[in-house]
Design a protein around this motif. Structure first.
Motif, PDB file in Angstrom:
ATOM      1  N   VAL A  87       0.834  -1.206   0.000  1.00 47.70           N
ATOM      2  CA  VAL A  87       0.000   0.000   0.000  1.00 47.70           C
ATOM      3  C   VAL A  87       0.869   1.258   0.000  1.00 47.70           C
ATOM      4  CG1 VAL A  87      -1.583   1.390   1.408  1.00 47.70           C
ATOM      5  CG2 VAL A  87      -2.043  -1.051   1.050  1.00 47.70           C
ATOM      6  N   LEU A  91       1.023   4.121  -3.045  1.00 48.27           N
ATOM      7  CA  LEU A  91       0.580   5.492  -2.778  1.00 48.27           C
ATOM      8  C   LEU A  91       1.729   6.489  -2.941  1.00 48.27           C
ATOM      9  CD1 LEU A  91      -1.822   4.849   0.223  1.00 48.27           C
ATOM     10  CD2 LEU A  91      -2.449   5.674  -2.045  1.00 48.27           C
ATOM     11  N   GLN A 300      -3.266  -3.937  -3.735  1.00 48.55           N
ATOM     12  CA  GLN A 300      -3.330  -3.132  -4.955  1.00 48.55           C
ATOM     13  C   GLN A 300      -4.759  -2.704  -5.270  1.00 48.55           C
ATOM     14  OE1 GLN A 300      -1.471  -5.812  -7.739  1.00 48.55           O
ATOM     15  NE2 GLN A 300       0.565  -4.957  -7.414  1.00 48.55           N
ATOM     16  N   VAL A 303      -5.941   0.061  -2.894  1.00 51.94           N
ATOM     17  CA  VAL A 303      -5.393   1.375  -3.264  1.00 51.94           C
ATOM     18  C   VAL A 303      -6.145   1.949  -4.455  1.00 51.94           C
ATOM     19  CG1 VAL A 303      -3.374   2.579  -4.180  1.00 51.94           C
ATOM     20  CG2 VAL A 303      -3.108   0.955  -2.303  1.00 51.94           C
TER      21      VAL A 303
END
Length: 343
Positions: A87, A91, A300, A303
């Motif tokens: 994560v 990001l 994934q 996110v």
């Protein structure tokens, strides 16, 4: 380099306009139809130069924060640490700052961390809740885009991504049954955690479908100590199981410790299986059959769902069946299960 790399530096080195470079680094390439080749050139140059976005300036320009909160139960658990790593990297690559908190499996700490994160003017939050809903009640009434991973509350408006725990547990128990096991014990984690609930349901349903009456369920937390203590208690019973299902690899380590102390061999005397498929399972004295969760894909997808909400792409509300996304797991066969079919 002089240590001060800006988008102007990258634009000059790549011969692309400031606007193009800015859009790539801000993660809006697709929206502006910037080619994959151009994206690759700019991102590689930014990485080579060690470009670090000025988040304060970015926030002022866009009039919004670029900070995302991430809260996990415990980074000592391999599953949670992989989620956190995946994560955070995703990001960061999209230009966000990630504030990560480890609640240490403590509800009071989790509440404090949630309050502290909300005070940071977050643009979004990804969380793996401990299990009880109270800490997230106020958050459910807020407008902060939020995605749950692994655990969720079905009546909340948040999106969640997890393994299909029920199906995975059923598959694992069915494998034991197919190998001739009729006495299968289950050592669970926290009964308030929805993933645990579904795993227990899968265990019970598999026994029911195959007409097995033996059932043992113990445990109160996803810890090595709990696996150890519950196995100690289990071994005191006259009617011992031929197999033990540990609902996490942390529990499994405690189970194996107790069996070793009792000089009970795996799998000759007792078979063991587990959830999570940690990398160390292959290197144990007896490699353990386990459920491998699609951890990277879960992180994934979480996110992506969060970023789509942040970008306001019409994901403000969906029916429960659309909000709760379940991914299939994989059963990894190793040598910890004895074949009792001919005994």
């Amino acid at each position: 380099m002089d240590g001060h790399v800006t988008i102007k530096t990258i634009a000059k080195n790549t011969n692309f306009s400031l606007t193009t470079v800015s859009r790539v680094l801000n993660g809006t390439s697709e929206k502006h139809r910037i080619s994959k080749t151009t994206q690759k050139i700019i991102l590689e140059e930014a990485k080579k130069l060690g470009y670090i976005p000025n988040m304060a300036a970015k926030t002022l320009r866009s009039n919004r924060s670029h900070t995302v909160g991430l809260i996990v139960p415990s980074l000592s658990n391999p599953f949670f640490s992989i989620v956190a790593s995946t994560v955070s990297k995703m990001l960061h690559n999209q230009g966000y700052v990630v504030l990560m908190s480890d609640s240490d499996n403590n509800e009071k700490e989790e509440r404090k961390m949630l309050q502290a994160l909300q005070a940071q003017n977050l643009v979004g939050l990804i969380a793996i809740p401990l299990g009880k809903r109270q800490n997230y009640e106020l958050l459910n009434q807020s407008t902060i885009p939020t995605v749950f991973i692994d655990r969720f509350f079905s009546d909340f408006s948040f999106y969640s991504v997890s393994t299909d725990h029920y199906k995975s547990s059923f598959q694992l128990v069915e494998h034991l049954i197919e190998m001739g096991h009729r006495k299968i014990a289950c050592i669970q984690g926290d009964e308030h955690v929805v993933s645990n609930t579904y795993r227990v349901d899968g265990y019970r349903e598999a026994l029911k479908v195959h007409g097995l009456t033996y059932q043992y369920l113990g445990g109160v937390s996803f810890t090595e100590e709990e696996g150890y203590l519950e196995t100690k208690l289990l071994l005191q019973k006259k009617d011992r199981p031929t197999a033990i299902l540990a609902l996490s690899d942390t529990i499994l380590l405690g189970v194996l410790k107790a069996l070793k102390e009792a000089k009970i061999s795996v799998p000759e005397e007792v078979s063991v299986v587990s959830f999570d498929n940690s990398s160390y399972l292959d290197f144990l004295e007896v490699p353990v059959t386990s459920i491998a969760q699609p951890i990277t894909q879960i992180a994934q997808l979480a996110v992506r769902l969060l970023l789509e909400q942040i970008d306001d792409r019409g994901l403000s509300y969906r029916e429960e069946s659309e909000r709760i996304i379940l991914l299939d797991s994989t059963l990894i066969f190793r040598s910890s299960v004895a074949d009792l079919r001919n005994r």
